[in-house]
Design a protein around this motif. Structure first.
Motif, PDB file in Angstrom:
ATOM      1  N   ALA A 157       0.824  -1.207   0.000  1.00 33.50           N
ATOM      2  CA  ALA A 157       0.000   0.000   0.000  1.00 33.50           C
ATOM      3  C   ALA A 157       0.861   1.263   0.000  1.00 33.50           C
ATOM      4  O   ALA A 157       1.958   1.275   0.552  1.00 33.50           O
ATOM      5  CB  ALA A 157      -0.913   0.001   1.229  1.00 33.50           C
ATOM      6  N   LYS A 158       0.326   2.305  -0.596  1.00 33.73           N
ATOM      7  CA  LYS A 158       0.988   3.610  -0.542  1.00 33.73           C
ATOM      8  C   LYS A 158       0.804   4.228   0.836  1.00 33.73           C
ATOM      9  O   LYS A 158       1.736   4.786   1.418  1.00 33.73           O
ATOM     10  CB  LYS A 158       0.416   4.536  -1.614  1.00 33.73           C
ATOM     11  CG  LYS A 158       1.077   5.909  -1.669  1.00 33.73           C
ATOM     12  CD  LYS A 158       0.460   6.751  -2.777  1.00 33.73           C
ATOM     13  CE  LYS A 158       1.116   8.127  -2.841  1.00 33.73           C
ATOM     14  NZ  LYS A 158       0.509   8.950  -3.920  1.00 33.73           N
ATOM     15  N   GLU A 159      -0.423   4.132   1.366  1.00 38.59           N
ATOM     16  CA  GLU A 159      -0.747   4.607   2.711  1.00 38.59           C
ATOM     17  C   GLU A 159      -1.716   3.623   3.353  1.00 38.59           C
ATOM     18  O   GLU A 159      -2.551   3.028   2.669  1.00 38.59           O
ATOM     19  CB  GLU A 159      -1.408   5.989   2.670  1.00 38.59           C
ATOM     20  CG  GLU A 159      -0.534   7.122   2.191  1.00 38.59           C
ATOM     21  CD  GLU A 159      -1.290   8.436   2.197  1.00 38.59           C
ATOM     22  OE1 GLU A 159      -1.765   8.832   3.289  1.00 38.59           O
ATOM     23  OE2 GLU A 159      -1.424   9.049   1.133  1.00 38.59           O
ATOM     24  N   LEU A 160      -1.603   3.485   4.661  1.00 31.67           N
ATOM     25  CA  LEU A 160      -2.503   2.621   5.412  1.00 31.67           C
ATOM     26  C   LEU A 160      -3.060   3.384   6.602  1.00 31.67           C
ATOM     27  O   LEU A 160      -2.313   4.022   7.341  1.00 31.67           O
ATOM     28  CB  LEU A 160      -1.777   1.366   5.915  1.00 31.67           C
ATOM     29  CG  LEU A 160      -2.530   0.514   6.950  1.00 31.67           C
ATOM     30  CD1 LEU A 160      -3.756  -0.149   6.314  1.00 31.67           C
ATOM     31  CD2 LEU A 160      -1.616  -0.527   7.585  1.00 31.67           C
ATOM     32  N   ARG A 161      -4.377   3.317   6.778  1.00 29.61           N
ATOM     33  CA  ARG A 161      -5.005   3.886   7.962  1.00 29.61           C
ATOM     34  C   ARG A 161      -5.945   2.841   8.562  1.00 29.61           C
ATOM     35  O   ARG A 161      -6.678   2.159   7.838  1.00 29.61           O
ATOM     36  CB  ARG A 161      -5.793   5.153   7.629  1.00 29.61           C
ATOM     37  CG  ARG A 161      -4.907   6.329   7.225  1.00 29.61           C
ATOM     38  CD  ARG A 161      -5.689   7.626   7.183  1.00 29.61           C
ATOM     39  NE  ARG A 161      -4.855   8.744   6.753  1.00 29.61           N
ATOM     40  CZ  ARG A 161      -5.244  10.016   6.732  1.00 29.61           C
ATOM     41  NH1 ARG A 161      -6.489  10.321   7.136  1.00 29.61           N
ATOM     42  NH2 ARG A 161      -4.437  10.962   6.333  1.00 29.61           N
ATOM     43  N   GLY A 162      -5.906   2.733   9.887  1.00 31.54           N
ATOM     44  CA  GLY A 162      -6.767   1.792  10.583  1.00 31.54           C
ATOM     45  C   GLY A 162      -7.595   2.491  11.636  1.00 31.54           C
ATOM     46  O   GLY A 162      -7.174   3.509  12.196  1.00 31.54           O
ATOM     47  N   VAL A 163      -8.769   1.952  11.916  1.00 36.10           N
ATOM     48  CA  VAL A 163      -9.645   2.518  12.935  1.00 36.10           C
ATOM     49  C   VAL A 163     -10.295   1.385  13.711  1.00 36.10           C
ATOM     50  O   VAL A 163     -10.641   0.344  13.154  1.00 36.10           O
ATOM     51  CB  VAL A 163     -10.704   3.453  12.301  1.00 36.10           C
ATOM     52  CG1 VAL A 163     -11.555   2.710  11.272  1.00 36.10           C
ATOM     53  CG2 VAL A 163     -11.587   4.084  13.363  1.00 36.10           C
ATOM     54  N   ASP A 164     -10.419   1.583  15.012  1.00 34.22           N
ATOM     55  CA  ASP A 164     -11.044   0.589  15.883  1.00 34.22           C
ATOM     56  C   ASP A 164     -11.581   1.309  17.111  1.00 34.22           C
ATOM     57  O   ASP A 164     -11.038   2.340  17.526  1.00 34.22           O
ATOM     58  CB  ASP A 164     -10.030  -0.485  16.294  1.00 34.22           C
ATOM     59  CG  ASP A 164     -10.704  -1.719  16.878  1.00 34.22           C
ATOM     60  OD1 ASP A 164     -10.883  -2.689  16.115  1.00 34.22           O
ATOM     61  OD2 ASP A 164     -11.055  -1.705  18.071  1.00 34.22           O
ATOM     62  N   VAL A 165     -12.624   0.756  17.721  1.00 35.32           N
ATOM     63  CA  VAL A 165     -13.250   1.416  18.872  1.00 35.32           C
ATOM     64  C   VAL A 165     -12.497   1.164  20.167  1.00 35.32           C
ATOM     65  O   VAL A 165     -12.708   1.868  21.160  1.00 35.32           O
ATOM     66  CB  VAL A 165     -14.712   0.967  19.046  1.00 35.32           C
ATOM     67  CG1 VAL A 165     -15.559   1.414  17.868  1.00 35.32           C
ATOM     68  CG2 VAL A 165     -14.803  -0.545  19.232  1.00 35.32           C
ATOM     69  N   THR A 166     -11.608   0.170  20.192  1.00 39.03           N
ATOM     70  CA  THR A 166     -10.905  -0.198  21.426  1.00 39.03           C
ATOM     71  C   THR A 166      -9.553   0.498  21.500  1.00 39.03           C
ATOM     72  O   THR A 166      -8.674   0.255  20.673  1.00 39.03           O
ATOM     73  CB  THR A 166     -10.710  -1.722  21.507  1.00 39.03           C
ATOM     74  OG1 THR A 166     -11.979  -2.369  21.369  1.00 39.03           O
ATOM     75  CG2 THR A 166     -10.078  -2.119  22.830  1.00 39.03           C
ATOM     76  N   GLN A 167      -9.392   1.358  22.504  1.00 39.32           N
ATOM     77  CA  GLN A 167      -8.162   2.140  22.621  1.00 39.32           C
ATOM     78  C   GLN A 167      -6.945   1.241  22.818  1.00 39.32           C
ATOM     79  O   GLN A 167      -5.876   1.491  22.249  1.00 39.32           O
ATOM     80  CB  GLN A 167      -8.272   3.117  23.797  1.00 39.32           C
ATOM     81  CG  GLN A 167      -7.061   4.033  23.969  1.00 39.32           C
ATOM     82  CD  GLN A 167      -6.839   4.941  22.776  1.00 39.32           C
ATOM     83  OE1 GLN A 167      -7.754   5.618  22.332  1.00 39.32           O
ATOM     84  NE2 GLN A 167      -5.614   4.956  22.237  1.00 39.32           N
ATOM     85  N   ALA A 168      -7.086   0.177  23.614  1.00 36.16           N
ATOM     86  CA  ALA A 168      -5.943  -0.716  23.850  1.00 36.16           C
ATOM     87  C   ALA A 168      -5.468  -1.354  22.546  1.00 36.16           C
ATOM     88  O   ALA A 168      -4.260  -1.520  22.326  1.00 36.16           O
ATOM     89  CB  ALA A 168      -6.319  -1.796  24.860  1.00 36.16           C
ATOM     90  N   SER A 169      -6.405  -1.704  21.676  1.00 39.00           N
ATOM     91  CA  SER A 169      -6.028  -2.284  20.389  1.00 39.00           C
ATOM     92  C   SER A 169      -5.301  -1.278  19.519  1.00 39.00           C
ATOM     93  O   SER A 169      -4.310  -1.610  18.854  1.00 39.00           O
ATOM     94  CB  SER A 169      -7.281  -2.801  19.658  1.00 39.00           C
ATOM     95  OG  SER A 169      -7.849  -3.888  20.341  1.00 39.00           O
ATOM     96  N   ILE A 170      -5.775  -0.044  19.507  1.00 36.98           N
ATOM     97  CA  ILE A 170      -5.114   1.007  18.720  1.00 36.98           C
ATOM     98  C   ILE A 170      -3.711   1.268  19.249  1.00 36.98           C
ATOM     99  O   ILE A 170      -2.760   1.445  18.475  1.00 36.98           O
ATOM    100  CB  ILE A 170      -5.956   2.300  18.725  1.00 36.98           C
ATOM    101  CG1 ILE A 170      -7.240   2.091  17.923  1.00 36.98           C
ATOM    102  CG2 ILE A 170      -5.166   3.476  18.157  1.00 36.98           C
ATOM    103  CD1 ILE A 170      -7.029   1.793  16.453  1.00 36.98           C
ATOM    104  N   ASP A 171      -3.554   1.270  20.571  1.00 43.77           N
ATOM    105  CA  ASP A 171      -2.216   1.445  21.160  1.00 43.77           C
ATOM    106  C   ASP A 171      -1.281   0.340  20.672  1.00 43.77           C
ATOM    107  O   ASP A 171      -0.130   0.608  20.293  1.00 43.77           O
ATOM    108  CB  ASP A 171      -2.298   1.430  22.690  1.00 43.77           C
ATOM    109  CG  ASP A 171      -3.028   2.646  23.252  1.00 43.77           C
ATOM    110  OD1 ASP A 171      -3.140   3.654  22.537  1.00 43.77           O
ATOM    111  OD2 ASP A 171      -3.486   2.577  24.409  1.00 43.77           O
ATOM    112  N   ASP A 172      -1.790  -0.900  20.685  1.00 40.06           N
ATOM    113  CA  ASP A 172      -0.974  -2.022  20.208  1.00 40.06           C
ATOM    114  C   ASP A 172      -0.672  -1.885  18.718  1.00 40.06           C
ATOM    115  O   ASP A 172       0.435  -2.177  18.267  1.00 40.06           O
ATOM    116  CB  ASP A 172      -1.702  -3.347  20.463  1.00 40.06           C
ATOM    117  CG  ASP A 172      -1.691  -3.752  21.934  1.00 40.06           C
ATOM    118  OD1 ASP A 172      -0.899  -3.171  22.702  1.00 40.06           O
ATOM    119  OD2 ASP A 172      -2.471  -4.646  22.307  1.00 40.06           O
ATOM    120  N   ALA A 173      -1.664  -1.464  17.942  1.00 37.03           N
ATOM    121  CA  ALA A 173      -1.474  -1.321  16.491  1.00 37.03           C
ATOM    122  C   ALA A 173      -0.374  -0.308  16.183  1.00 37.03           C
ATOM    123  O   ALA A 173       0.465  -0.525  15.296  1.00 37.03           O
ATOM    124  CB  ALA A 173      -2.789  -0.909  15.826  1.00 37.03           C
TER     125      ALA A 173
END
Length: 466
Positions: free
Chosen positions: A340-356
């Motif tokens: 990918a040229k750019e990647l963006r992810g979204v999730d409702v769980t803050q702990a998961s986003i921190d890990d990501a």
């Protein structure tokens, strides 16, 4: 059970205890055999397609009935002996009595049935592959969640019997990684030695609700989570000391507090009792950090196949902006990131986003960003800011995509949509809505992520029509 029936039916002419011959036509979405008695639907647990049985009615509902096998007059040539001693009582597996070859065939048929029921799409006119299976369909689960209870003044750990609150004491689960069994047995013994009581849901008394164990298949790292009903864990230091003595391979010992009256395993508060907060797992060349509540696929062997299929469906050239709408710890998105040229992810769980974010940084993907929130809120904002994905990846829960996200997809209109589904019925229903938004279903690939169960995953590719 998700029952299907003729809407014109208003009443069943059956009674509990009634017996009759029944030919099983197919498997239902929960793995039960489906037959028709006087054009009325009957669901029979343990029956297989093609079998002729004597059925005894156990429950009569308004528009369908449930039954049990009294006698098999003509068995399926795919019937086999279930190797698990708990199989007839435990609700964890539904298909151990069906050969693995038969399971793969029936799971493809379950997907076909869903699309025939909810859509007008002819699957024979698109790429619809056979179910991708495992070489060894046992001992594949990397995480166990064993409930703790009491029986005859002793602690027991296990799973609830099908459609009941009766806890079955399980010493060994043959679909779990062996270390999860070892951890559960040992921790149960330690809790007994220290007189730490199990939580009694009915009386709302006691301490320990669940023993959760996660194993890194590739790294060998193990995390133990004690889910408790109270923040106070008596003799916590002694528990940690004995766990370390008897299970030295455990790298993380965590307590999670869940004081609510709920069937949900985890509560909101988590604290580390000893060792690391997170364990590491490897998929291919990628390393991931996993906190106690972080979502991670339960079958790492099949996960690589699933993600490779998602990557193939995305058809990346290195020029695309990719969005991952249910990113969790970033696994699918990061699997696709090198294309990918750019990647963006979204999730409702803050702990998961921190890990990501940590995972992306450690993997050197500086073109990846992750944000906490609902995809239906974040995607339109990104679009207003001038960032629209060319490829959208979704891996929703069994309920599928909700209406607001479907509407968002219809407005943002990514060129390609890769839908990783764990429920063929909701995938089929969502397909109708995506088609109305201008998309065409281009390919559909079933994947067996959970052998011995009725569950089947699919990777579907949708293409925006010009």
């Amino acid at each position: 059970m998700q029952k299907q029936y003729n809407k014109k039916q208003t009443e069943l002419n059956m009674k509990v205890g009634q017996r009759f011959p029944l030919t099983i036509k197919r498997l239902g979405i929960d793995g039960e055999g489906v037959g028709y008695f006087k054009r009325q639907v009957v669901f029979v647990r343990g029956a297989l397609p093609g079998e002729e049985i004597v059925c005894e009615v156990t429950k009569v509902h308004r528009k369908f009935a449930e039954g049990k096998i009294r006698k098999i007059r003509k068995p399926s040539d795919q019937r086999t002996e279930a190797p698990c001693v708990y199989y007839d009582r435990c609700g964890g597996c539904q298909l151990q009595h069906l050969t693995y070859e038969g399971q793969l065939q029936e799971k493809k048929d379950i997907v076909r049935q869903a699309f025939e029921r909810y859509t007008k799409i002819n699957l024979d006119k698109l790429s619809f592959g056979d179910t991708v299976g495992m070489e060894d369909p046992w001992r594949y689960r990397n995480k166990s969640q064993m409930q703790v209870g009491n029986a005859d003044d002793s602690l027991i750990t296990g799973l609830f019997q099908t459609e009941s609150h009766h806890l079955i004491d399980i010493e060994k689960c043959i679909v779990q990684h062996p270390k999860t069994d070892e951890v559960t047995r040992t921790v149960k013994k330690i809790l007994e030695e220290l007189n730490i009581p199990a939580y009694n849901e009915r009386k709302r008394k006691g301490i320990v609700r669940t023993i959760v164990t996660r194993v890194g298949f590739e790294t060998g790292e193990v995390q133990l989570v004690l889910v408790t009903a109270t923040r106070d864990l008596p003799k916590a230091d002694l528990i940690v000391q004995r766990v370390n003595q008897r299970l030295p391979f455990i790298k993380s010992i965590v307590q999670n507090v869940n004081s609510r009256k709920t069937s949900v395993i985890f509560g909101d508060e988590t604290r580390v009792l000893d060792g690391k907060e997170k364990i590491r797992e490897t998929l291919g060349e990628l390393n991931f950090n996993l906190s106690a509540q972080a979502f991670f696929q339960l079958n790492p062997i099949q996960t690589r196949k699933l993600y490779d299929l998602a990557k193939e469906a995305a058809r990346l050239t290195g020029q695309e902006k990719v969005a991952d709408a249910y990113c969790g710890v970033g696994t699918i998105g990061l699997w696709l990131a090198d294309g990918a040229k750019e990647l963006r992810g979204v999730d409702v769980t803050q702990a998961s986003i921190d890990d990501a974010r940590i995972n992306a940084e450690q993997l050197g993907f500086d073109h990846a960003e992750f944000e906490t929130g609902k995809a239906e809120d974040v995607l339109p904002r990104w679009a207003k800011e001038g960032w629209k994905p060319d490829v959208l990846v979704v891996d929703p829960p069994r309920s599928g995509l909700d209406e607001s996200l479907l509407n968002t997809i219809g407005r943002v209109k990514p060129k390609r949509l890769v839908y990783v589904s764990c429920n063929p019925s909701t995938l089929a229903k969502n397909t109708n809505e995506l088609v109305q938004s201008g998309y065409k279903l281009d390919s559909l690939q079933p994947v067996d992520m959970f052998p011995q169960t009725a569950q089947v995953e699919c990777v579907a590719r949708f293409v925006l029509q010009k």
